[in-house]
Design a protein around this motif. Structure first.
Motif, mmCIF file in Angstrom:
data_model
loop_
_atom_site.group_PDB
_atom_site.id
_atom_site.type_symbol
_atom_site.label_atom_id
_atom_site.label_comp_id
_atom_site.label_asym_id
_atom_site.label_seq_id
_atom_site.Cartn_x
_atom_site.Cartn_y
_atom_site.Cartn_z
ATOM 1 N N UNK A 77 1.841 -18.287 -39.773
ATOM 2 C CA UNK A 77 2.688 -17.103 -39.673
ATOM 3 C C UNK A 77 3.354 -16.807 -41.017
ATOM 4 N N UNK A 78 3.824 -17.833 -41.702
ATOM 5 C CA UNK A 78 4.429 -17.638 -43.027
ATOM 6 C C UNK A 78 3.405 -17.063 -43.995
ATOM 7 N N UNK A 79 2.164 -17.524 -43.892
ATOM 8 C CA UNK A 79 1.104 -16.979 -44.744
ATOM 9 C C UNK A 79 0.911 -15.494 -44.459
ATOM 10 N N UNK A 80 0.914 -15.123 -43.180
ATOM 11 C CA UNK A 80 0.753 -13.711 -42.812
ATOM 12 C C UNK A 80 1.872 -12.855 -43.401
ATOM 13 N N UNK A 81 3.085 -13.391 -43.410
ATOM 14 C CA UNK A 81 4.236 -12.650 -43.928
ATOM 15 C C UNK A 81 4.143 -12.512 -45.448
ATOM 16 N N UNK A 82 3.826 -13.610 -46.126
ATOM 17 C CA UNK A 82 3.870 -13.610 -47.590
ATOM 18 C C UNK A 82 2.621 -13.043 -48.256
ATOM 19 N N UNK A 83 1.490 -13.118 -47.601
ATOM 20 C CA UNK A 83 0.269 -12.588 -48.225
ATOM 21 C C UNK A 83 -0.134 -11.240 -47.659
ATOM 22 N N UNK A 84 0.471 -10.861 -46.564
ATOM 23 C CA UNK A 84 0.153 -9.579 -45.944
ATOM 24 C C UNK A 84 1.391 -8.723 -45.849
ATOM 25 N N UNK A 85 1.314 -7.735 -45.017
ATOM 26 C CA UNK A 85 2.447 -6.832 -44.831
ATOM 27 C C UNK A 85 2.902 -6.935 -43.385
ATOM 28 N N UNK A 86 3.431 -8.116 -43.030
ATOM 29 C CA UNK A 86 3.795 -8.374 -41.645
ATOM 30 C C UNK A 86 5.221 -8.908 -41.582
ATOM 31 N N UNK A 87 5.914 -8.542 -40.549
ATOM 32 C CA UNK A 87 7.277 -9.039 -40.336
ATOM 33 C C UNK A 87 7.209 -10.424 -39.682
ATOM 34 N N UNK A 88 8.219 -11.268 -39.949
ATOM 35 C CA UNK A 88 8.206 -12.624 -39.391
ATOM 36 C C UNK A 88 8.082 -12.674 -37.871
ATOM 37 N N UNK A 89 8.788 -11.799 -37.156
ATOM 38 C CA UNK A 89 8.713 -11.812 -35.697
ATOM 39 C C UNK A 89 7.326 -11.479 -35.180
ATOM 40 N N UNK A 90 6.689 -10.520 -35.832
ATOM 41 C CA UNK A 90 5.330 -10.130 -35.449
ATOM 42 C C UNK A 90 4.346 -11.271 -35.737
ATOM 43 N N UNK A 91 4.501 -11.895 -36.896
ATOM 44 C CA UNK A 91 3.627 -13.014 -37.254
ATOM 45 C C UNK A 91 3.828 -14.181 -36.292
ATOM 46 N N UNK A 92 5.066 -14.408 -35.858
ATOM 47 C CA UNK A 92 5.339 -15.490 -34.909
ATOM 48 C C UNK A 92 4.610 -15.247 -33.593
ATOM 49 N N UNK A 93 4.662 -14.020 -33.100
ATOM 50 C CA UNK A 93 3.972 -13.697 -31.844
ATOM 51 C C UNK A 93 2.473 -13.911 -31.961
ATOM 52 N N UNK A 94 1.895 -13.425 -33.054
ATOM 53 C CA UNK A 94 0.442 -13.526 -33.245
ATOM 54 C C UNK A 94 0.000 -14.982 -33.369
ATOM 55 N N UNK A 95 0.794 -15.783 -34.086
ATOM 56 C CA UNK A 95 0.401 -17.172 -34.333
ATOM 57 C C UNK A 95 0.771 -18.118 -33.194
ATOM 58 N N UNK A 96 1.627 -17.654 -32.292
ATOM 59 C CA UNK A 96 2.065 -18.528 -31.201
ATOM 60 C C UNK A 96 3.188 -19.452 -31.603
ATOM 61 N N UNK A 97 3.911 -19.084 -32.638
ATOM 62 C CA UNK A 97 5.017 -19.888 -33.137
ATOM 63 C C UNK A 97 6.334 -19.232 -32.747
ATOM 64 N N UNK A 98 7.415 -19.966 -32.880
ATOM 65 C CA UNK A 98 8.724 -19.365 -32.618
ATOM 66 C C UNK A 98 9.227 -18.682 -33.891
#
Length: 63
Positions: free
Chosen positions: A23-44
């Motif tokens: 999820x952190x990778x999605x946020x830092x390398x893409x254009x994604x918000x942390x909450x959205x990345x958490x949902x997609x990755x299954x993380x809190x």
């Protein structure tokens, strides 16, 4: 940030291969918000925030 830069920093931060790291990778390398990345990755959201903090700390110590 490129994927290679992220992986280097993740290694410095000693992040294991977890959903929050992805999820952190999605946020830092893409254009994604942390909450959205958490949902997609299954993380809190809190775990993602912690991973992002560790990456930012690694960035500060690397420079």
């Amino acid at each position: 940030m490129t994927r290679t830069e992220f992986e280097r920093l993740a290694t410095l931060a000693r992040l294991r291969h977890t959903p929050s790291k992805e999820a952190a990778r999605m946020v830092l390398t893409g254009d994604m918000r942390p909450g959205e990345a958490a949902k997609i990755s299954g993380s809190s959201p809190q775990a993602v925030t912690n991973a992002l903090r560790k990456i930012k700390d690694a960035m500060a110590s690397a420079s």
